[in-house]
Design a protein around this motif. Structure first.
Motif, PDB file in Angstrom:
ATOM      1  N   LEU A 153      22.917  54.887  46.562  1.00  0.00           N
ATOM      2  CA  LEU A 153      23.537  53.638  46.996  1.00  0.00           C
ATOM      3  C   LEU A 153      22.883  52.425  46.342  1.00  0.00           C
ATOM      4  CD1 LEU A 153      25.606  52.247  48.773  1.00  0.00           C
ATOM      5  CD2 LEU A 153      23.949  52.300  50.653  1.00  0.00           C
ATOM      6  N   THR A 154      21.563  52.449  46.196  1.00  0.00           N
ATOM      7  CA  THR A 154      20.867  51.315  45.589  1.00  0.00           C
ATOM      8  C   THR A 154      21.321  51.099  44.152  1.00  0.00           C
ATOM      9  OG1 THR A 154      18.910  51.637  46.984  1.00  0.00           O
ATOM     10  CG2 THR A 154      18.621  50.367  44.955  1.00  0.00           C
ATOM     11  N   ALA A 155      21.398  52.191  43.402  1.00  0.00           N
ATOM     12  CA  ALA A 155      21.845  52.094  42.009  1.00  0.00           C
ATOM     13  C   ALA A 155      23.288  51.607  41.938  1.00  0.00           C
ATOM     14  CB  ALA A 155      21.710  53.444  41.315  1.00  0.00           C
ATOM     15  N   ALA A 156      24.119  52.071  42.863  1.00  0.00           N
ATOM     16  CA  ALA A 156      25.522  51.660  42.879  1.00  0.00           C
ATOM     17  C   ALA A 156      25.648  50.171  43.185  1.00  0.00           C
ATOM     18  CB  ALA A 156      26.292  52.482  43.910  1.00  0.00           C
ATOM     19  N   LYS A 157      24.855  49.687  44.136  1.00  0.00           N
ATOM     20  CA  LYS A 157      24.892  48.264  44.475  1.00  0.00           C
ATOM     21  C   LYS A 157      24.430  47.411  43.295  1.00  0.00           C
ATOM     22  CE  LYS A 157      24.341  48.512  49.512  1.00  0.00           C
ATOM     23  NZ  LYS A 157      23.446  48.207  50.664  1.00  0.00           N
ATOM     24  N   ASP A 158      23.378  47.856  42.626  1.00  0.00           N
ATOM     25  CA  ASP A 158      22.879  47.116  41.464  1.00  0.00           C
ATOM     26  C   ASP A 158      23.920  47.092  40.348  1.00  0.00           C
ATOM     27  OD1 ASP A 158      20.490  46.435  42.607  1.00  0.00           O
ATOM     28  OD2 ASP A 158      19.308  47.988  41.598  1.00  0.00           O
ATOM     29  N   TYR A 162      25.617  43.844  38.733  1.00  0.00           N
ATOM     30  CA  TYR A 162      25.562  43.628  37.281  1.00  0.00           C
ATOM     31  C   TYR A 162      26.954  43.281  36.752  1.00  0.00           C
ATOM     32  CZ  TYR A 162      24.018  44.470  32.450  1.00  0.00           C
ATOM     33  OH  TYR A 162      23.700  44.331  31.119  1.00  0.00           O
ATOM     34  N   LYS A 163      27.951  44.025  37.218  1.00  0.00           N
ATOM     35  CA  LYS A 163      29.324  43.777  36.787  1.00  0.00           C
ATOM     36  C   LYS A 163      29.812  42.411  37.267  1.00  0.00           C
ATOM     37  CE  LYS A 163      33.571  44.363  35.403  1.00  0.00           C
ATOM     38  NZ  LYS A 163      33.908  44.037  33.989  1.00  0.00           N
ATOM     39  N   LYS A 164      29.443  42.033  38.480  1.00  0.00           N
ATOM     40  CA  LYS A 164      29.860  40.732  39.006  1.00  0.00           C
ATOM     41  C   LYS A 164      29.245  39.592  38.190  1.00  0.00           C
ATOM     42  CE  LYS A 164      30.705  42.046  43.835  1.00  0.00           C
ATOM     43  NZ  LYS A 164      30.260  41.861  45.245  1.00  0.00           N
ATOM     44  N   ILE A 165      27.981  39.752  37.810  1.00  0.00           N
ATOM     45  CA  ILE A 165      27.332  38.728  36.986  1.00  0.00           C
ATOM     46  C   ILE A 165      28.023  38.635  35.628  1.00  0.00           C
ATOM     47  CG2 ILE A 165      25.199  38.116  35.774  1.00  0.00           C
ATOM     48  CD1 ILE A 165      23.664  39.335  38.149  1.00  0.00           C
ATOM     49  N   ALA A 182      38.314  35.379  22.703  1.00  0.00           N
ATOM     50  CA  ALA A 182      37.191  36.118  22.112  1.00  0.00           C
ATOM     51  C   ALA A 182      37.088  37.528  22.681  1.00  0.00           C
ATOM     52  CB  ALA A 182      35.887  35.363  22.365  1.00  0.00           C
ATOM     53  N   PRO A 183      36.343  38.400  22.015  1.00  0.00           N
ATOM     54  CA  PRO A 183      36.093  39.742  22.559  1.00  0.00           C
ATOM     55  C   PRO A 183      35.395  39.650  23.913  1.00  0.00           C
ATOM     56  CG  PRO A 183      35.471  39.642  20.249  1.00  0.00           C
ATOM     57  CD  PRO A 183      35.761  38.235  20.667  1.00  0.00           C
ATOM     58  N   ARG A 184      35.672  40.606  24.775  1.00  0.00           N
ATOM     59  CA  ARG A 184      35.169  40.582  26.151  1.00  0.00           C
ATOM     60  C   ARG A 184      33.643  40.633  26.228  1.00  0.00           C
ATOM     61  NH1 ARG A 184      33.274  40.161  30.367  1.00  0.00           N
ATOM     62  NH2 ARG A 184      34.075  40.741  32.420  1.00  0.00           N
ATOM     63  N   ASP A 185      32.988  41.099  25.177  1.00  0.00           N
ATOM     64  CA  ASP A 185      31.531  41.253  25.230  1.00  0.00           C
ATOM     65  C   ASP A 185      30.773  40.019  24.740  1.00  0.00           C
ATOM     66  OD1 ASP A 185      32.092  41.352  22.545  1.00  0.00           O
ATOM     67  OD2 ASP A 185      31.115  43.279  22.170  1.00  0.00           O
ATOM     68  N   GLU A 186      31.449  38.898  24.599  1.00  0.00           N
ATOM     69  CA  GLU A 186      30.850  37.696  24.011  1.00  0.00           C
ATOM     70  C   GLU A 186      29.548  37.281  24.690  1.00  0.00           C
ATOM     71  OE1 GLU A 186      30.291  34.675  21.378  1.00  0.00           O
ATOM     72  OE2 GLU A 186      31.938  36.124  21.298  1.00  0.00           O
ATOM     73  N   TYR A 187      29.493  37.353  26.022  1.00  0.00           N
ATOM     74  CA  TYR A 187      28.295  36.910  26.749  1.00  0.00           C
ATOM     75  C   TYR A 187      27.513  38.063  27.373  1.00  0.00           C
ATOM     76  CZ  TYR A 187      30.942  32.516  26.501  1.00  0.00           C
ATOM     77  OH  TYR A 187      31.659  31.427  26.063  1.00  0.00           O
ATOM     78  N   GLN A 188      27.910  39.273  27.094  1.00  0.00           N
ATOM     79  CA  GLN A 188      27.282  40.410  27.773  1.00  0.00           C
ATOM     80  C   GLN A 188      25.813  40.591  27.402  1.00  0.00           C
ATOM     81  OE1 GLN A 188      29.956  43.737  27.107  1.00  0.00           O
ATOM     82  NE2 GLN A 188      31.313  43.095  28.772  1.00  0.00           N
ATOM     83  N   GLY A 189      25.417  40.049  26.269  1.00  0.00           N
ATOM     84  CA  GLY A 189      24.015  40.137  25.881  1.00  0.00           C
ATOM     85  C   GLY A 189      23.093  39.337  26.789  1.00  0.00           C
ATOM     86  N   TYR A 190      23.667  38.402  27.551  1.00  0.00           N
ATOM     87  CA  TYR A 190      22.863  37.575  28.451  1.00  0.00           C
ATOM     88  C   TYR A 190      22.799  38.143  29.870  1.00  0.00           C
ATOM     89  CZ  TYR A 190      23.866  34.307  24.642  1.00  0.00           C
ATOM     90  OH  TYR A 190      23.995  33.724  23.403  1.00  0.00           O
ATOM     91  N   VAL A 191      23.640  39.113  30.158  1.00  0.00           N
ATOM     92  CA  VAL A 191      23.715  39.646  31.520  1.00  0.00           C
ATOM     93  C   VAL A 191      22.403  40.285  31.977  1.00  0.00           C
ATOM     94  CG1 VAL A 191      24.927  41.235  33.077  1.00  0.00           C
ATOM     95  CG2 VAL A 191      26.207  39.974  31.331  1.00  0.00           C
ATOM     96  N   PRO A 192      21.747  41.121  31.159  1.00  0.00           N
ATOM     97  CA  PRO A 192      20.509  41.753  31.635  1.00  0.00           C
ATOM     98  C   PRO A 192      19.453  40.744  32.089  1.00  0.00           C
ATOM     99  CG  PRO A 192      21.272  42.828  29.641  1.00  0.00           C
ATOM    100  CD  PRO A 192      22.118  41.603  29.813  1.00  0.00           C
ATOM    101  N   GLU A 193      19.314  39.648  31.347  1.00  0.00           N
ATOM    102  CA  GLU A 193      18.302  38.653  31.710  1.00  0.00           C
ATOM    103  C   GLU A 193      18.646  37.965  33.030  1.00  0.00           C
ATOM    104  OE1 GLU A 193      16.071  34.662  29.955  1.00  0.00           O
ATOM    105  OE2 GLU A 193      17.663  35.642  28.786  1.00  0.00           O
ATOM    106  N   PHE A 195      20.622  39.119  35.383  1.00  0.00           N
ATOM    107  CA  PHE A 195      20.503  40.151  36.418  1.00  0.00           C
ATOM    108  C   PHE A 195      19.038  40.322  36.808  1.00  0.00           C
ATOM    109  CE2 PHE A 195      19.659  44.656  37.406  1.00  0.00           C
ATOM    110  CZ  PHE A 195      20.466  44.825  38.521  1.00  0.00           C
ATOM    111  N   GLY A 196      18.157  40.332  35.818  1.00  0.00           N
ATOM    112  CA  GLY A 196      16.728  40.469  36.088  1.00  0.00           C
ATOM    113  C   GLY A 196      16.187  39.318  36.915  1.00  0.00           C
ATOM    114  N   LEU A 197      16.668  38.115  36.648  1.00  0.00           N
ATOM    115  CA  LEU A 197      16.243  36.957  37.432  1.00  0.00           C
ATOM    116  C   LEU A 197      16.668  37.100  38.894  1.00  0.00           C
ATOM    117  CD1 LEU A 197      17.025  33.977  35.003  1.00  0.00           C
ATOM    118  CD2 LEU A 197      14.767  34.782  35.718  1.00  0.00           C
ATOM    119  N   VAL A 198      17.891  37.559  39.097  1.00  0.00           N
ATOM    120  CA  VAL A 198      18.390  37.739  40.465  1.00  0.00           C
ATOM    121  C   VAL A 198      17.554  38.785  41.200  1.00  0.00           C
ATOM    122  CG1 VAL A 198      20.352  38.475  41.873  1.00  0.00           C
ATOM    123  CG2 VAL A 198      20.732  37.041  39.858  1.00  0.00           C
TER     124      VAL A 198
END
Length: 239
Positions: A153-158, A162-165, A182-193, A195-198
């Motif tokens: 459940l924890t992994a699923a919530k995370d 991640y998808k919501k961000i 633009a392609p859908r992945d335009e900002y996806q490179g920023y998501v991990p950072e 997400f990590g802050l959250v």
């Protein structure tokens, strides 16, 4: 249309498999995420559906989804020419799934969630937009591509967070203003950072400062810290 999409539309057993691979506590969030793919295509989202999103975001309010289903159904009956009709039917299913996840008595049919995948893809036909169809399919299959989420459940919530961000950065932040071309992945490179802050319990100011810095240093945009604070609030609310 791909063979995979055709099968999801026509084979309820696939919809059942997709739904049953999702942990109970994640089902409302997943269903709401599927429904929200249409937000930027519906000119005036019915109030009853906007209210449903608020219920989904608060587990303590999931029991209210039964009444919300009734409101959505009444809206449909009072607006018989509303298009696309499948969008309203999808919203009804999302309300049913949300109420069922609450564990309250007198649940809706247990197979209500089995039809979400099929109906969501059918609803895209009205708009005849390949980007929407791909976005809906991708969201439908979020948890189907990794079986580990069913028992973690924890992994699923995370993963859902991640998808919501990712969605917020694409649909709401979009500092370059290109999410319609633009392609859908335009900002996806920023998501991990972000997400990590959250996950590190960063506050709205920290998140906003980082977004603003990305705008200025990585994209050469000016942006405003005020807008970044608004985006940060949305990100924190997505938890």
């Amino acid at each position: 249309m791909t063979t995979e999409q055709y099968d999801i539309k026509t084979n309820i057993n696939i919809g059942q498999e997709i739904f049953e691979n999702i942990p109970n506590d994640i089902r409302p969030g997943w269903a709401g995420l599927v429904l929200s793919r249409f937000d930027h295509y519906i000119k005036n989202i019915p109030t009853s559906i906007s209210e449903l999103y608020q219920i989904i975001d608060d587990k303590d309010r999931w029991k209210e989804a039964h009444e919300q289903f009734t409101k959505i159904r009444v809206f449909g009956l009072e607006n018989k020419n509303y298009k696309p009709e499948n969008y309203l039917r999808l919203a009804e299913l999302v309300a049913k799934v949300t109420y069922n996840a609450s564990g309250e008595p007198a649940p809706f049919d247990s197979d209500s969630g089995h039809y979400i995948a099929s109906l969501a893809l059918k609803a895209t036909e009205y708009f005849d937009d390949n980007r929407l169809e791909e976005e809906v399919k991708s969201t439908i299959l979020l948890f189907n591509r990794n079986k580990k989420f069913k028992d973690n459940l924890t992994a699923a919530k995370d993963f859902l967070l991640y998808k919501k961000i990712d969605d917020i950065l694409w649909f709401d932040w979009d500092p370059i203003g290109i999410n319609d071309i633009a392609p859908r992945d335009e900002y996806q490179g920023y998501v991990p950072e972000i997400f990590g802050l959250v996950k590190a319990k960063a506050d709205r100011q920290e998140i906003a400062n980082r977004l603003h810095k990305l705008e200025m240093e990585n994209m050469g945009m000016s942006g405003t810290i005020e807008n970044c604070l608004t985006i940060a609030d949305k990100i924190l609310k997505a938890q």
